[in-house]
Design a protein around this motif. Sequence first.
Motif, PDB file in Angstrom:
ATOM      1  N   GLN A 127       1.737  -2.347   4.204  1.00  0.00           N
ATOM      2  CA  GLN A 127       1.123  -2.133   5.312  1.00  0.00           C
ATOM      3  C   GLN A 127       2.205  -2.441   6.633  1.00  0.00           C
ATOM      4  OE1 GLN A 127      -1.897  -4.763   6.954  1.00  0.00           O
ATOM      5  NE2 GLN A 127      -3.087  -3.228   6.831  1.00  0.00           N
ATOM      6  N   ALA A 128       2.731  -3.712   6.445  1.00  0.00           N
ATOM      7  CA  ALA A 128       3.740  -4.113   7.538  1.00  0.00           C
ATOM      8  C   ALA A 128       4.912  -3.154   7.735  1.00  0.00           C
ATOM      9  CB  ALA A 128       3.930  -5.665   7.558  1.00  0.00           C
ATOM     10  N   ALA A 129       5.281  -2.867   6.591  1.00  0.00           N
ATOM     11  CA  ALA A 129       6.731  -1.817   6.707  1.00  0.00           C
ATOM     12  C   ALA A 129       6.351  -0.528   7.231  1.00  0.00           C
ATOM     13  CB  ALA A 129       7.195  -1.623   5.444  1.00  0.00           C
ATOM     14  N   ALA A 130       4.883   0.201   6.785  1.00  0.00           N
ATOM     15  CA  ALA A 130       4.515   1.268   7.137  1.00  0.00           C
ATOM     16  C   ALA A 130       4.176   1.485   8.814  1.00  0.00           C
ATOM     17  CB  ALA A 130       3.165   1.334   6.441  1.00  0.00           C
ATOM     18  N   LYS A 131       3.665   0.502   9.237  1.00  0.00           N
ATOM     19  CA  LYS A 131       3.702   0.294  10.730  1.00  0.00           C
ATOM     20  C   LYS A 131       4.957   0.623  11.525  1.00  0.00           C
ATOM     21  CE  LYS A 131      -0.331  -2.946  10.868  1.00  0.00           C
ATOM     22  NZ  LYS A 131      -0.815  -4.361  11.143  1.00  0.00           N
TER      23      LYS A 131
END
Length: 254
Positions: A127-131
């Motif tokens: 999730q953090a990387a996707a943002k």
Amino acid sequence: MNIPSFHLNGKVALVTGGSKGIGYGMAHALGHYGATLVISSRGREEGEYAVSQLKKEKIEASYLPCDVTKKDQVEALVGQIVEQHGSLDILVNNAGMNIRKPLPEVEESDWDTVLDVNLKGIFLAGQAAAKQMIKQKYGKIINISSILGSVGMPFQTSYAASKGGINQLTKVWADELAPYNITVNAIGPGYISTPMTKEWLSDPERSEKIINSTMIKRIGETSDLVGPVVFFASDTSKYVTGQVLNVDGGWTAR
């Protein structure tokens, strides 16, 4: 015809759980092909030692501590990487662990511990990387699953459940993130010789059974994952997403 390259020059890669075993092997591969590496793990001493070994081979690498089960730490990790390097192009979502017990002996705490690291940790890091990758309109997410995400084996209740979940997350994220030029794939190793599997594989009878379950008739090595992880991390796989590639000596093909 424009032939894409396997080289990763100019790309920034994060490998969670990258200080040893499969994680270190894949980090080494990405660095060898030119990526700027960030290794994260909970153990600072192991992480810094891993980075020192990589630097001996002229691989650009750094260590940042992170517990992938903690959302604030994961978001801070991605923020630090972007601040230091300007982007996050590749995530190898690898941090994981196992507690092997017969079903009647699995404690609730065992289940919670394995699912927190292996599935919640994958979710939080992804999730953090996707943002960040959505902002960049580019990214490669590589989730590390297992053949136990698709086949059954005794004493693997929580581990197999977590890996099956990873396979499904991979497909959902691939569909959701495709409009942003982000591919999401998974690698499902069979039994690979690492510190985590050393004790399990030390039983000759068990080891022989595992070897006989493969077509290639051997236990896997971390070097067997070099091709798959570099393929998924590079632009040679830009038309491949939502896939789970089992690297298992033919185990799941039987």
